[in-house]
Design a protein around this motif. Sequence first.
Motif, PDB file in Angstrom:
ATOM      1  N   ALA A 161       0.846  -1.198   0.000  1.00 16.77           N
ATOM      2  CA  ALA A 161       0.000   0.000   0.000  1.00 16.77           C
ATOM      3  C   ALA A 161       0.882   1.249   0.000  1.00 16.77           C
ATOM      4  O   ALA A 161       0.607   2.209  -0.711  1.00 16.77           O
ATOM      5  N   GLY A 162       1.958   1.228   0.787  1.00 15.48           N
ATOM      6  CA  GLY A 162       2.873   2.369   0.817  1.00 15.48           C
ATOM      7  C   GLY A 162       3.436   2.653  -0.564  1.00 15.48           C
ATOM      8  O   GLY A 162       3.463   3.799  -1.021  1.00 15.48           O
ATOM      9  N   ILE A 163       3.865   1.598  -1.256  1.00 15.09           N
ATOM     10  CA  ILE A 163       4.435   1.757  -2.598  1.00 15.09           C
ATOM     11  C   ILE A 163       3.370   2.243  -3.579  1.00 15.09           C
ATOM     12  O   ILE A 163       3.608   3.157  -4.370  1.00 15.09           O
ATOM     13  N   TRP A 164       2.183   1.680  -3.485  1.00 10.05           N
ATOM     14  CA  TRP A 164       1.125   2.047  -4.441  1.00 10.05           C
ATOM     15  C   TRP A 164       0.620   3.466  -4.212  1.00 10.05           C
ATOM     16  O   TRP A 164       0.353   4.188  -5.162  1.00 10.05           O
ATOM     17  N   ILE A 165       0.471   3.850  -2.945  1.00  8.18           N
ATOM     18  CA  ILE A 165       0.014   5.213  -2.671  1.00  8.18           C
ATOM     19  C   ILE A 165       1.013   6.202  -3.268  1.00  8.18           C
ATOM     20  O   ILE A 165       0.645   7.194  -3.890  1.00  8.18           O
ATOM     21  N   ASP A 166       2.295   5.875  -3.121  1.00  5.98           N
ATOM     22  CA  ASP A 166       3.327   6.732  -3.691  1.00  5.98           C
ATOM     23  C   ASP A 166       3.240   6.751  -5.219  1.00  5.98           C
ATOM     24  O   ASP A 166       3.390   7.791  -5.842  1.00  5.98           O
ATOM     25  N   ALA A 167       2.974   5.586  -5.821  1.00  2.10           N
ATOM     26  CA  ALA A 167       2.902   5.508  -7.288  1.00  2.10           C
ATOM     27  C   ALA A 167       1.715   6.295  -7.836  1.00  2.10           C
ATOM     28  O   ALA A 167       1.749   6.786  -8.956  1.00  2.10           O
ATOM     29  N   PHE A 168       0.661   6.436  -7.028  1.00  2.84           N
ATOM     30  CA  PHE A 168      -0.535   7.150  -7.473  1.00  2.84           C
ATOM     31  C   PHE A 168      -0.516   8.622  -7.078  1.00  2.84           C
ATOM     32  O   PHE A 168      -1.431   9.356  -7.413  1.00  2.84           O
ATOM     33  N   SER A 169       0.520   9.026  -6.341  1.00  2.00           N
ATOM     34  CA  SER A 169       0.563  10.425  -5.921  1.00  2.00           C
ATOM     35  C   SER A 169       1.147  11.268  -7.057  1.00  2.00           C
ATOM     36  O   SER A 169       1.566  10.737  -8.085  1.00  2.00           O
ATOM     37  N   GLN A 170       1.174  12.586  -6.856  1.00  2.00           N
ATOM     38  CA  GLN A 170       1.695  13.461  -7.908  1.00  2.00           C
ATOM     39  C   GLN A 170       3.165  13.118  -8.171  1.00  2.00           C
ATOM     40  O   GLN A 170       3.950  13.011  -7.238  1.00  2.00           O
ATOM     41  N   GLY A 171       3.519  12.921  -9.439  1.00  2.00           N
ATOM     42  CA  GLY A 171       4.885  12.555  -9.774  1.00  2.00           C
ATOM     43  C   GLY A 171       5.138  11.061  -9.701  1.00  2.00           C
ATOM     44  O   GLY A 171       6.180  10.585 -10.123  1.00  2.00           O
ATOM     45  N   GLY A 172       4.185  10.290  -9.185  1.00  2.00           N
ATOM     46  CA  GLY A 172       4.341   8.838  -9.096  1.00  2.00           C
ATOM     47  C   GLY A 172       4.258   8.190 -10.465  1.00  2.00           C
ATOM     48  O   GLY A 172       3.819   8.801 -11.439  1.00  2.00           O
ATOM     49  N   ILE A 173       4.658   6.926 -10.516  1.00  2.00           N
ATOM     50  CA  ILE A 173       4.783   6.265 -11.817  1.00  2.00           C
ATOM     51  C   ILE A 173       3.438   6.141 -12.534  1.00  2.00           C
ATOM     52  O   ILE A 173       3.338   6.354 -13.739  1.00  2.00           O
TER      53      ILE A 173
ATOM     54  N   LYS B  67      -0.337  10.685 -17.455  1.00  2.00           N
ATOM     55  CA  LYS B  67      -0.028  11.955 -18.102  1.00  2.00           C
ATOM     56  C   LYS B  67       0.392  11.705 -19.556  1.00  2.00           C
ATOM     57  O   LYS B  67       0.010  12.434 -20.465  1.00  2.00           O
ATOM     58  N   ALA B  68       1.161  10.644 -19.751  1.00  2.00           N
ATOM     59  CA  ALA B  68       1.614  10.305 -21.103  1.00  2.00           C
ATOM     60  C   ALA B  68       0.426  10.007 -22.018  1.00  2.00           C
ATOM     61  O   ALA B  68       0.492  10.211 -23.227  1.00  2.00           O
ATOM     62  N   PHE B  69      -0.652   9.513 -21.435  1.00  2.00           N
ATOM     63  CA  PHE B  69      -1.857   9.249 -22.228  1.00  2.00           C
ATOM     64  C   PHE B  69      -2.811  10.445 -22.229  1.00  2.00           C
ATOM     65  O   PHE B  69      -3.965  10.321 -22.632  1.00  2.00           O
ATOM     66  N   GLY B  70      -2.333  11.572 -21.749  1.00  2.00           N
ATOM     67  CA  GLY B  70      -3.120  12.799 -21.801  1.00  2.00           C
ATOM     68  C   GLY B  70      -4.192  12.923 -20.733  1.00  2.00           C
ATOM     69  O   GLY B  70      -5.110  13.717 -20.866  1.00  2.00           O
ATOM     70  N   MET B  71      -4.083  12.130 -19.656  1.00  2.00           N
ATOM     71  CA  MET B  71      -5.092  12.226 -18.597  1.00  2.00           C
ATOM     72  C   MET B  71      -4.633  13.190 -17.507  1.00  2.00           C
ATOM     73  O   MET B  71      -3.436  13.314 -17.253  1.00  2.00           O
ATOM     74  N   GLU B  72      -5.592  13.825 -16.876  1.00  2.00           N
ATOM     75  CA  GLU B  72      -5.237  14.778 -15.841  1.00  2.00           C
ATOM     76  C   GLU B  72      -5.043  14.084 -14.498  1.00  2.00           C
ATOM     77  O   GLU B  72      -5.622  13.030 -14.244  1.00  2.00           O
ATOM     78  N   TYR B  73      -4.241  14.704 -13.636  1.00  2.00           N
ATOM     79  CA  TYR B  73      -3.996  14.079 -12.336  1.00  2.00           C
ATOM     80  C   TYR B  73      -5.232  14.116 -11.448  1.00  2.00           C
ATOM     81  O   TYR B  73      -5.931  15.116 -11.355  1.00  2.00           O
ATOM     82  N   LYS B  74      -5.481  12.983 -10.827  1.00  2.00           N
ATOM     83  CA  LYS B  74      -6.580  12.896  -9.883  1.00  2.00           C
ATOM     84  C   LYS B  74      -6.150  11.844  -8.873  1.00  2.00           C
ATOM     85  O   LYS B  74      -5.550  10.828  -9.260  1.00  2.00           O
ATOM     86  N   ASN B  75      -6.398  12.091  -7.598  1.00  2.00           N
ATOM     87  CA  ASN B  75      -6.010  11.076  -6.619  1.00  2.00           C
ATOM     88  C   ASN B  75      -6.993   9.910  -6.674  1.00  2.00           C
ATOM     89  O   ASN B  75      -8.073   9.952  -6.097  1.00  2.00           O
ATOM     90  N   LEU B  76      -6.599   8.864  -7.392  1.00  2.00           N
ATOM     91  CA  LEU B  76      -7.517   7.745  -7.615  1.00  2.00           C
ATOM     92  C   LEU B  76      -7.746   6.911  -6.357  1.00  2.00           C
ATOM     93  O   LEU B  76      -8.698   6.166  -6.268  1.00  2.00           O
ATOM     94  N   MET B  77      -6.839   7.054  -5.366  1.00  2.00           N
ATOM     95  CA  MET B  77      -6.979   6.272  -4.131  1.00  2.00           C
ATOM     96  C   MET B  77      -8.252   6.660  -3.374  1.00  2.00           C
ATOM     97  O   MET B  77      -8.748   5.890  -2.572  1.00  2.00           O
ATOM     98  N   VAL B  78      -8.751   7.860  -3.619  1.00  2.00           N
ATOM     99  CA  VAL B  78      -9.972   8.282  -2.928  1.00  2.00           C
ATOM    100  C   VAL B  78     -11.155   8.336  -3.896  1.00  2.00           C
ATOM    101  O   VAL B  78     -12.174   8.924  -3.598  1.00  2.00           O
ATOM    102  N   SER B  79     -10.994   7.689  -5.047  1.00  2.00           N
ATOM    103  CA  SER B  79     -12.079   7.691  -6.028  1.00  2.00           C
ATOM    104  C   SER B  79     -12.882   6.402  -5.927  1.00  2.00           C
ATOM    105  O   SER B  79     -12.339   5.301  -6.033  1.00  2.00           O
ATOM    106  N   LYS B  80     -14.181   6.552  -5.732  1.00  2.00           N
ATOM    107  CA  LYS B  80     -15.056   5.391  -5.550  1.00  2.00           C
ATOM    108  C   LYS B  80     -15.042   4.455  -6.753  1.00  2.00           C
ATOM    109  O   LYS B  80     -15.128   3.245  -6.605  1.00  2.00           O
TER     110      LYS B  80
END
Lengths: 289, 311
Positions: B137-149, B155-168
């Motif tokens: 979870a620690g690794i994944w939360i980091d990967a989904f945060s701003q600048g994460g993998i 971003k490369a696919f043209g999507m905007e940043y959104k914190n998906l960890m809190v998305s239903k």
Amino acid sequence: MKKKITIGQLLIRICLLTAALLILIPILNILAKSISNPKLVPYMSGWQFWPSGFDLINYKLIFSNSLVTRSFLNSLFITTAGTMLSLLVTGSAAYALTRPGLPFKKPLMVFFIIMMIFEPSIIQEYFVIKDLNLLNNIWVMVLYNSVNVYYLILMMRFFEETPIALIEAAKIDGAGELSVFFRIFLPLNKIAFMTVGMFYAVVRWNEYFKSSVFLQTRDTTVLQVFLKQFVVNGDSTAIASYANVDLTSLNIGSLKAATIVIVMVPILAMYPLILKYYTGGVMAGGVKE
Amino acid sequence: MGKTTAKTAAKKKCQMTTWQKVKRYKWIYLMLMPALLYFVIFRVTAIIGMKLAFYDYKIVGDNTFVGMKYFKMLFDTPAFWNIMKNTLLISSIKIFLLFPFPVMFALLLNEVGRTKFGKFVQVVSYMPHFLSWVIIAGIWIDAFSQGGIVTEIMKAFGMEYKNLMVSKSAIIPILTGSEMWRSIGWDSIIYLSAILGISKELYDAAAIDGAGRWKTAKHIILPALAVPMVTVLILNVGFIMSAGLDQILNFSNDAVLSRIDIIDTYVYRIGLVNTQYSFATAASLFKGIIGTAMVLITHFISKKLTGTGAW
């Protein structure tokens, strides 16, 4: 025809490489962030698997926190003492259950299998631990999981292959059951003990939920629980005790990364051994975890 | 002569009473004691304690018997059905949707053979299986945060940043993805060892018949995988009532809780946190009974069909 195969091979390799990198890079990225210069960490992308600058300040800070050192030692103690206990209890039970002609073997096995598939509720487990006066006593997590029935059965499979003649010979020479077990049986089944020992060590080091329920005081916290509070919940009060530190020179992300690494390192250090025994055991025993 | 002595010995053995036999094995039973004691003290008492589901809990004095009161209450609670739905949905996704991937992974690994590259992929892909869900979870939360993998890939696919960890709508795919990340390599071992168990003669025969890579895969490798595939699928269905407590505890937050609240998290929260002991025990007992029945049924089906059971 030949060319077609090489393209296929290439595609297969690309698929596998992508999968491997998607697993490896996030882990390396955490590692890199933990040893980078905290000031440069905000500019690091998730792809970067090498550090930006080099600084061990995160580790110095984390280990200067008494809660971290305490929970690290607690986890280490629970894992080593617990694994030894598990091996002793599981090993001797597996030995007993594989003795030929043991009366009541069938009902005993039924009992163990019921224990394996029917898990009591966490509420009653909590009550039992409370009644035993073991709440917030670090020994509770040593005793807990003394026997895992899956591993008991795996061990029995190993033991069934030990030639009976060797044991009979020792008994004729007048050795008692206990000395047969410790002096002859144990050395003969080193691989079984190593394999099952790995299983237990990994489970014990990684145990999170039960530790968080049974050990709730500051003195008895284990590393996984600390990691959950600080990194997953983002509760920075867990590290509030960093005294005399210029907070502007810190980066909370790299501190978190270093904490993750500390919890990962014992597993990574054991990984070659794990691959040797654990994987081999799974291949041989067909045990599903 | 030898035969007669053997016979009398056998007769003597038969004449031994059970008590005498047990006495002969007294040291053996003593070695079994610690394991038995452990289960009696820690497990059996807890299981008996689950009778609390039929009683009102009293801090002082005896608990009063209330029959099925808490089960009725449980079945009348809409939240409980939502939790049942979540549990079955999440575990079904893990059991069925993720099922083919380790098989494919093993097939691909087999194609590269015992090369250094193959070894590298194996060593890397088994690793996450040994990391706790807290670490993952620690690794994944980091990967989904701003600048994460993950954010970078999006971003490369043209999507905007959104914190998906809190998305239903994203949390169940995230659970699925992290489960796959953790276990695709490890779960492929059983298939890989089945492939490695295929005899060389079978391959040679196929080669003589002029079978190429595809035909070999279809007619020789896939049939060899049928048995482990059926076994894994059936036995996993046995665990349908457990959707992964540790994973969900670590990926959960207030925003997504209603989507991924499962029986185990519910029992913990209602029981230990909110101290509604009897009610939570009823929920737990309900899960325990159905879960045990499922494990038993799937074990016997699998044993009958494939010869391999859960133990």
